[in-house]
Design a protein around this motif. Structure first.
Motif, mmCIF file in Angstrom:
data_model
loop_
_atom_site.group_PDB
_atom_site.id
_atom_site.type_symbol
_atom_site.label_atom_id
_atom_site.label_comp_id
_atom_site.label_asym_id
_atom_site.label_seq_id
_atom_site.Cartn_x
_atom_site.Cartn_y
_atom_site.Cartn_z
ATOM 1 N N PHE A 28 13.247 -43.189 40.477
ATOM 2 C CA PHE A 28 14.118 -43.222 39.291
ATOM 3 C C PHE A 28 15.502 -43.683 39.773
ATOM 4 O O PHE A 28 16.434 -42.897 39.867
ATOM 5 C CB PHE A 28 14.169 -41.849 38.619
ATOM 6 N N ASP A 29 15.581 -44.968 40.102
ATOM 7 C CA ASP A 29 16.735 -45.480 40.842
ATOM 8 C C ASP A 29 17.746 -46.229 39.986
ATOM 9 O O ASP A 29 18.537 -47.016 40.505
ATOM 10 C CB ASP A 29 16.272 -46.356 42.013
ATOM 11 N N LEU A 30 17.721 -45.972 38.678
ATOM 12 C CA LEU A 30 18.704 -46.573 37.781
ATOM 13 C C LEU A 30 19.477 -45.475 37.053
ATOM 14 O O LEU A 30 18.938 -44.390 36.812
ATOM 15 C CB LEU A 30 18.020 -47.464 36.735
ATOM 16 N N THR A 31 20.725 -45.775 36.723
ATOM 17 C CA THR A 31 21.509 -44.951 35.805
ATOM 18 C C THR A 31 21.876 -45.853 34.638
ATOM 19 O O THR A 31 22.283 -46.997 34.842
ATOM 20 C CB THR A 31 22.798 -44.421 36.482
ATOM 21 N N ALA A 32 21.688 -45.361 33.428
ATOM 22 C CA ALA A 32 21.960 -46.187 32.243
ATOM 23 C C ALA A 32 22.585 -45.334 31.151
ATOM 24 O O ALA A 32 22.535 -44.099 31.191
ATOM 25 C CB ALA A 32 20.673 -46.834 31.741
ATOM 26 N N GLY A 33 23.152 -45.999 30.181
ATOM 27 C CA GLY A 33 23.733 -45.279 29.062
ATOM 28 C C GLY A 33 23.946 -46.181 27.865
ATOM 29 O O GLY A 33 24.026 -47.408 28.007
ATOM 30 N N ILE A 34 23.998 -45.565 26.700
ATOM 31 C CA ILE A 34 24.276 -46.280 25.450
ATOM 32 C C ILE A 34 25.405 -45.529 24.749
ATOM 33 O O ILE A 34 25.326 -44.313 24.550
ATOM 34 C CB ILE A 34 23.027 -46.339 24.545
ATOM 35 N N ILE A 35 26.463 -46.255 24.411
ATOM 36 C CA ILE A 35 27.623 -45.662 23.751
ATOM 37 C C ILE A 35 27.824 -46.348 22.404
ATOM 38 O O ILE A 35 27.939 -47.576 22.347
ATOM 39 C CB ILE A 35 28.885 -45.837 24.615
ATOM 40 N N ASP A 36 27.831 -45.563 21.336
ATOM 41 C CA ASP A 36 28.096 -46.087 19.990
ATOM 42 C C ASP A 36 29.500 -45.681 19.583
ATOM 43 O O ASP A 36 29.758 -44.506 19.289
ATOM 44 C CB ASP A 36 27.064 -45.552 18.988
ATOM 45 N N LEU A 37 30.403 -46.667 19.585
ATOM 46 C CA LEU A 37 31.800 -46.410 19.222
ATOM 47 C C LEU A 37 32.006 -46.667 17.732
ATOM 48 O O LEU A 37 31.684 -47.749 17.241
ATOM 49 C CB LEU A 37 32.730 -47.306 20.038
ATOM 50 N N ASN A 38 32.516 -45.663 17.037
ATOM 51 C CA ASN A 38 32.780 -45.784 15.610
ATOM 52 C C ASN A 38 34.286 -45.958 15.419
ATOM 53 O O ASN A 38 35.062 -45.021 15.588
ATOM 54 C CB ASN A 38 32.275 -44.530 14.875
ATOM 55 N N ASP A 39 34.714 -47.180 15.096
ATOM 56 C CA ASP A 39 36.137 -47.473 14.936
ATOM 57 C C ASP A 39 36.704 -46.922 13.627
ATOM 58 O O ASP A 39 37.913 -46.759 13.494
ATOM 59 C CB ASP A 39 36.381 -48.990 15.006
ATOM 60 N N GLN A 40 35.821 -46.635 12.661
ATOM 61 C CA GLN A 40 36.278 -46.122 11.369
ATOM 62 C C GLN A 40 36.517 -44.614 11.408
ATOM 63 O O GLN A 40 37.413 -44.097 10.762
ATOM 64 C CB GLN A 40 35.248 -46.473 10.281
ATOM 65 N N LYS A 48 36.489 -42.022 14.645
ATOM 66 C CA LYS A 48 36.266 -41.834 16.084
ATOM 67 C C LYS A 48 35.500 -40.555 16.399
ATOM 68 O O LYS A 48 34.830 -40.463 17.416
ATOM 69 C CB LYS A 48 37.602 -41.884 16.825
ATOM 70 N N SER A 49 35.569 -39.563 15.515
ATOM 71 C CA SER A 49 34.840 -38.314 15.753
ATOM 72 C C SER A 49 33.322 -38.523 15.662
ATOM 73 O O SER A 49 32.542 -37.680 16.100
ATOM 74 C CB SER A 49 35.276 -37.237 14.759
ATOM 75 N N LYS A 50 32.906 -39.644 15.067
ATOM 76 C CA LYS A 50 31.471 -39.946 14.940
ATOM 77 C C LYS A 50 30.957 -40.824 16.074
ATOM 78 O O LYS A 50 29.789 -41.215 16.079
ATOM 79 C CB LYS A 50 31.197 -40.620 13.597
ATOM 80 N N SER A 51 31.812 -41.153 17.049
ATOM 81 C CA SER A 51 31.359 -41.912 18.222
ATOM 82 C C SER A 51 30.435 -41.022 19.048
ATOM 83 O O SER A 51 30.742 -39.857 19.299
ATOM 84 C CB SER A 51 32.555 -42.345 19.070
ATOM 85 N N THR A 52 29.291 -41.563 19.438
ATOM 86 C CA THR A 52 28.291 -40.784 20.175
ATOM 87 C C THR A 52 27.698 -41.648 21.290
ATOM 88 O O THR A 52 28.044 -42.818 21.439
ATOM 89 C CB THR A 52 27.141 -40.332 19.261
ATOM 90 N N GLY A 53 26.795 -41.054 22.030
ATOM 91 C CA GLY A 53 26.121 -41.825 23.063
ATOM 92 C C GLY A 53 25.080 -40.993 23.776
ATOM 93 O O GLY A 53 24.887 -39.807 23.493
ATOM 94 N N VAL A 54 24.419 -41.635 24.725
ATOM 95 C CA VAL A 54 23.399 -40.959 25.524
ATOM 96 C C VAL A 54 23.487 -41.495 26.943
ATOM 97 O O VAL A 54 23.773 -42.675 27.160
ATOM 98 C CB VAL A 54 21.984 -41.157 24.908
ATOM 99 N N ARG A 103 23.463 -35.918 26.207
ATOM 100 C CA ARG A 103 24.158 -36.338 24.983
ATOM 101 C C ARG A 103 25.638 -36.538 25.279
ATOM 102 O O ARG A 103 26.295 -35.668 25.861
ATOM 103 C CB ARG A 103 23.967 -35.266 23.904
ATOM 104 N N LEU A 104 26.166 -37.700 24.887
ATOM 105 C CA LEU A 104 27.585 -37.982 25.095
ATOM 106 C C LEU A 104 28.379 -37.669 23.828
ATOM 107 O O LEU A 104 27.995 -38.059 22.731
ATOM 108 C CB LEU A 104 27.799 -39.460 25.456
ATOM 109 N N SER A 105 29.489 -36.952 23.995
ATOM 110 C CA SER A 105 30.378 -36.705 22.865
ATOM 111 C C SER A 105 31.812 -36.604 23.373
ATOM 112 O O SER A 105 32.074 -36.774 24.569
ATOM 113 C CB SER A 105 29.967 -35.441 22.109
ATOM 114 N N ASP A 106 32.760 -36.315 22.460
ATOM 115 C CA ASP A 106 34.188 -36.268 22.801
ATOM 116 C C ASP A 106 34.629 -37.575 23.461
ATOM 117 O O ASP A 106 35.319 -37.556 24.486
ATOM 118 C CB ASP A 106 34.514 -35.074 23.721
ATOM 119 N N LEU A 107 34.209 -38.690 22.884
ATOM 120 C CA LEU A 107 34.503 -39.987 23.488
ATOM 121 C C LEU A 107 35.947 -40.423 23.231
ATOM 122 O O LEU A 107 36.455 -40.284 22.114
ATOM 123 C CB LEU A 107 33.555 -41.070 22.942
#
Length: 200
Positions: free
Chosen positions: A141-153, A155-161, A186-190
């Motif tokens: 398991f030699d990769l690190t990855a992530g997905i970040i969804d930035l909500n410009d409208q 910002k409290s709804k910006s999330t990720g994994v 789970r990513l939060s407080d972005l």
């Protein structure tokens, strides 16, 4: 007296030069130039209750040519082919996760969304000494990855994994999917520090 004045001027100029060169080495000042995304990662499943800090520094976004190269590498050598290709690519960013030294990030893709942007990153994971010493299964398991969804409208709804330990595999339907050693985080407080326009 004249000699000591000229020596003082040379020393002062040298100190100013050193100061200017050091400006780029401080993270706070580098943040002015590059986009930086800070987040808190919260464990899920068996890691529930744990949390770590994650920082993604974006120097620039990867190109369609970079993506094509990685797809071709995966087609030839599956996950290991992807790992080898990532190792040869130049850094387009840097990922820092609490408890690690952090490492260069070889692929960062940005896609516009109706509310902002989606940023996906993939990089090779640093194998720990203990894993290598015991020849642990986790080495695959030699990769690190992530997905970040930035909500410009909103910002409290910006999330990720975050996928700290992952590999890419083909599922039964022939589609690519992440195979994880443990649960995703789970990513939060972005916080998105956009940096200088036109640089990244």
């Amino acid at each position: 007296m004249q000699a000591s004045r000229s020596i003082s001027k040379i020393a002062l100029k040298s100190m100013m030069l050193v100061g200017v060169l050091m400006i780029g080495t401080f993270p706070g000042l580098a943040r002015d130039k590059y986009e930086t995304i800070d987040a808190q990662a919260f464990g899920t499943g068996t890691q529930m209750g744990q949390n770590i800090g994650v920082t993604l520094n974006i120097y620039e976004f990867s190109t369609p040519a970079d993506r094509a190269l990685l797809v071709q590498a995966y087609e030839k050598g599956q996950n290991q082919g992807l790992v080898n290709a990532l190792a040869k690519m130049r850094a387009v960013g840097h990922v820092e996760i609490t408890g690690t030294l952090g490492n260069d990030c070889a692929y960062i893709k940005m896609t516009p969304t109706p509310t902002g942007r989606r940023i996906m990153f993939v990089t090779n994971r640093q194998i720990r000494i203990g894993e290598a010493w015991t020849d642990s299964q986790t080495q695959s398991f030699d990769l690190t990855a992530g997905i970040i969804d930035l909500n410009d409208q909103d910002k409290s709804k910006s999330t990720g994994v975050l996928y700290p330990m992952a590999q890419l595999v083909l599922n039964k339907e022939g589609e690519l999917q992440w195979d994880l050693n443990r649960n995703p985080w789970r990513l939060s407080d972005l916080l998105d520090w956009k940096g200088t326009a036109g640089v990244n």
